[in-house]
Design a protein around this motif. Structure first.
Motif, PDB file in Angstrom:
ATOM      1  N   ARG A 140       6.510  11.171   0.758  1.00 16.58           N
ATOM      2  CA  ARG A 140       5.858  10.646   0.590  1.00 16.58           C
ATOM      3  C   ARG A 140       6.916   8.731   0.552  1.00 16.58           C
ATOM      4  O   ARG A 140       6.297   8.021   0.941  1.00 16.58           O
ATOM      5  N   LEU A 141       8.420   9.390   0.006  1.00 17.54           N
ATOM      6  CA  LEU A 141       9.044   8.421  -0.547  1.00 17.54           C
ATOM      7  C   LEU A 141       9.409   7.924   1.484  1.00 17.54           C
ATOM      8  O   LEU A 141      10.150   6.674   1.950  1.00 17.54           O
ATOM      9  N   ALA A 142       9.348   9.081   2.049  1.00 14.03           N
ATOM     10  CA  ALA A 142       9.897   8.898   3.785  1.00 14.03           C
ATOM     11  C   ALA A 142       8.498   8.073   3.976  1.00 14.03           C
ATOM     12  O   ALA A 142       9.195   7.036   5.248  1.00 14.03           O
ATOM     13  N   GLU A 143       7.411   8.569   4.596  1.00 15.61           N
ATOM     14  CA  GLU A 143       6.511   7.735   4.688  1.00 15.61           C
ATOM     15  C   GLU A 143       7.107   6.347   4.242  1.00 15.61           C
ATOM     16  O   GLU A 143       6.823   5.119   4.969  1.00 15.61           O
ATOM     17  N   VAL A 198      12.915  -1.094  -9.123  1.00 16.03           N
ATOM     18  CA  VAL A 198      13.097  -2.909  -9.513  1.00 16.03           C
ATOM     19  C   VAL A 198      12.977  -3.106  -7.898  1.00 16.03           C
ATOM     20  O   VAL A 198      11.989  -4.592  -8.265  1.00 16.03           O
ATOM     21  N   ALA A 199      13.537  -2.846  -6.971  1.00 13.45           N
ATOM     22  CA  ALA A 199      12.936  -3.857  -5.989  1.00 13.45           C
ATOM     23  C   ALA A 199      11.430  -3.620  -5.598  1.00 13.45           C
ATOM     24  O   ALA A 199      10.719  -4.353  -5.080  1.00 13.45           O
ATOM     25  N   ALA A 200      10.736  -2.391  -5.513  1.00 15.72           N
ATOM     26  CA  ALA A 200       9.609  -2.608  -5.357  1.00 15.72           C
ATOM     27  C   ALA A 200       8.109  -2.976  -6.493  1.00 15.72           C
ATOM     28  O   ALA A 200       7.416  -3.324  -5.534  1.00 15.72           O
ATOM     29  N   ASP A 201       8.634  -3.322  -7.282  1.00 14.25           N
ATOM     30  CA  ASP A 201       8.408  -3.804  -8.304  1.00 14.25           C
ATOM     31  C   ASP A 201       8.060  -5.270  -7.861  1.00 14.25           C
ATOM     32  O   ASP A 201       6.970  -6.508  -8.088  1.00 14.25           O
ATOM     33  N   GLN A 202       9.473  -5.675  -7.062  1.00 17.58           N
ATOM     34  CA  GLN A 202       9.776  -7.021  -6.264  1.00 17.58           C
ATOM     35  C   GLN A 202       9.310  -7.446  -5.006  1.00 17.58           C
ATOM     36  O   GLN A 202       8.108  -8.473  -5.556  1.00 17.58           O
ATOM     37  N   ILE A 203       8.841  -6.437  -4.431  1.00 16.73           N
ATOM     38  CA  ILE A 203       7.862  -6.619  -2.905  1.00 16.73           C
ATOM     39  C   ILE A 203       6.333  -6.448  -3.672  1.00 16.73           C
ATOM     40  O   ILE A 203       6.431  -8.102  -3.078  1.00 16.73           O
ATOM     41  N   VAL A 204       6.090  -6.213  -4.718  1.00 17.10           N
ATOM     42  CA  VAL A 204       4.739  -5.952  -4.757  1.00 17.10           C
ATOM     43  C   VAL A 204       3.990  -7.810  -5.566  1.00 17.10           C
ATOM     44  O   VAL A 204       3.452  -8.003  -5.308  1.00 17.10           O
ATOM     45  N   ALA A 205       5.031  -8.108  -6.791  1.00 15.47           N
ATOM     46  CA  ALA A 205       4.816  -8.862  -6.863  1.00 15.47           C
ATOM     47  C   ALA A 205       5.031 -10.729  -6.463  1.00 15.47           C
ATOM     48  O   ALA A 205       4.418 -11.435  -6.280  1.00 15.47           O
ATOM     49  N   GLY A 206       5.595 -10.143  -5.410  1.00 17.35           N
ATOM     50  CA  GLY A 206       6.377 -11.413  -3.995  1.00 17.35           C
ATOM     51  C   GLY A 206       5.282 -11.411  -3.002  1.00 17.35           C
ATOM     52  O   GLY A 206       4.946 -12.445  -2.711  1.00 17.35           O
ATOM     53  N   CYS A 207       4.100 -10.448  -3.014  1.00 17.71           N
ATOM     54  CA  CYS A 207       3.043 -10.523  -2.223  1.00 17.71           C
ATOM     55  C   CYS A 207       2.305 -10.770  -3.133  1.00 17.71           C
ATOM     56  O   CYS A 207       0.795 -10.609  -1.291  1.00 17.71           O
ATOM     57  N   ARG A 208       2.163 -10.982  -3.750  1.00 18.13           N
ATOM     58  CA  ARG A 208      -0.073 -11.311  -4.588  1.00 18.13           C
ATOM     59  C   ARG A 208      -0.283 -12.528  -4.088  1.00 18.13           C
ATOM     60  O   ARG A 208       0.894 -13.524  -3.848  1.00 18.13           O
ATOM     61  N   GLN A 250      16.707   2.322  -8.811  1.00 19.33           N
ATOM     62  CA  GLN A 250      16.876   1.263  -7.636  1.00 19.33           C
ATOM     63  C   GLN A 250      15.819   0.841  -7.571  1.00 19.33           C
ATOM     64  O   GLN A 250      15.662  -0.438  -7.000  1.00 19.33           O
ATOM     65  N   TYR A 251      15.181   1.470  -6.953  1.00 16.53           N
ATOM     66  CA  TYR A 251      14.362   2.214  -6.049  1.00 16.53           C
ATOM     67  C   TYR A 251      13.248   1.393  -6.653  1.00 16.53           C
ATOM     68  O   TYR A 251      12.221  -0.435  -6.268  1.00 16.53           O
ATOM     69  N   SER A 284       0.475  -1.321  -0.023  1.00 14.64           N
ATOM     70  CA  SER A 284      -0.008   0.013   0.201  1.00 14.64           C
ATOM     71  C   SER A 284       0.847   0.998  -0.203  1.00 14.64           C
ATOM     72  O   SER A 284       0.244   2.006  -0.807  1.00 14.64           O
ATOM     73  N   ALA A 285       1.900   1.391   0.479  1.00 14.06           N
ATOM     74  CA  ALA A 285       2.990   2.494   1.142  1.00 14.06           C
ATOM     75  C   ALA A 285       3.979   2.819  -0.199  1.00 14.06           C
ATOM     76  O   ALA A 285       3.950   3.367  -1.063  1.00 14.06           O
ATOM     77  N   ILE A 286       4.156   1.619  -1.194  1.00 10.78           N
ATOM     78  CA  ILE A 286       4.328   1.446  -2.405  1.00 10.78           C
ATOM     79  C   ILE A 286       3.528   2.312  -3.661  1.00 10.78           C
ATOM     80  O   ILE A 286       4.306   2.989  -4.010  1.00 10.78           O
ATOM     81  N   GLY A 287       2.307   1.437  -3.362  1.00 12.33           N
ATOM     82  CA  GLY A 287       1.412   2.030  -4.070  1.00 12.33           C
ATOM     83  C   GLY A 287       1.450   3.311  -4.118  1.00 12.33           C
ATOM     84  O   GLY A 287       0.870   4.409  -4.801  1.00 12.33           O
ATOM     85  N   TYR A 288       0.700   4.268  -2.790  1.00  9.00           N
ATOM     86  CA  TYR A 288       0.603   5.627  -2.389  1.00  9.00           C
ATOM     87  C   TYR A 288       1.788   6.641  -3.270  1.00  9.00           C
ATOM     88  O   TYR A 288       2.149   7.285  -3.590  1.00  9.00           O
ATOM     89  N   ALA A 289       2.903   5.885  -2.958  1.00 18.38           N
ATOM     90  CA  ALA A 289       4.746   6.415  -3.759  1.00 18.38           C
ATOM     91  C   ALA A 289       4.368   7.025  -4.120  1.00 18.38           C
ATOM     92  O   ALA A 289       4.960   8.087  -5.656  1.00 18.38           O
ATOM     93  N   ASN A 290       3.666   5.589  -5.416  1.00 17.81           N
ATOM     94  CA  ASN A 290       4.254   5.562  -6.733  1.00 17.81           C
ATOM     95  C   ASN A 290       2.714   6.726  -7.426  1.00 17.81           C
ATOM     96  O   ASN A 290       3.404   6.907  -8.467  1.00 17.81           O
TER      97      ASN A 290
END
Length: 133
Positions: A71-74, A123-133, A120-121, A44-50
């Motif tokens: 947003r990135l700090a949050e 790539v990592a954000a995409d990995q987390i979103v995909a891995g949490c599905r 860099q962010y 959710s935080a990734i989506g909000y920052a994005n």
């Protein structure tokens, strides 16, 4: 004079009350319950920052105004609070989010560095979103 005496009597009570919350001050304010799903909170935080970021591939055009940095700090705070509870397979991405948002959540980082961290962010954000599905 009575007001000063009243303040003098109440002040120690207020200070003790505030000190009771001192241990929670070391926690990151994320607006959620610590028992929330770690995946749900971080995704959710990734989506909000994005929502404030240019689309992937346009990082060179990103403007790092205060709202983006905020947003990135949050996201950083939420990741620090919940990231270690994500699946082991995502811990590399969690570390990358922690590292990149440490720089992206400051306004004194040179622009070229911000752009590199943002790439860099992503790539990592995409990995987390995909891995949490």
């Amino acid at each position: 004079m009575k007001r000063l005496a009243t303040v003098a009597l109440i002040l120690p009570v207020l200070l003790v009350g505030c000190q009771g919350n001192a241990s929670s001050a070391s926690k990151y304010s994320t607006g959620g319950d610590p028992t929330d799903s770690p995946c749900a909170r971080v995704v959710s935080a990734i989506g909000y920052a994005n929502l404030m970021l240019k689309p992937k591939g346009q990082e060179d055009r990103q403007y790092f105004e205060d709202a983006v940095i905020g947003r990135l700090a949050e996201l950083r705070g939420i990741t620090l609070e919940f990231g270690d509870r994500l699946p082991d397979s995502l811990q590399g991405a969690v570390q990358t989010i922690k590292t990149t948002t440490a720089g992206l959540s400051r306004n004194d980082v040179p622009r070229a560095r911000q752009v590199a961290l943002l790439k860099q962010y992503r790539v990592a954000a995409d990995q987390i979103v995909a891995g949490c599905r």
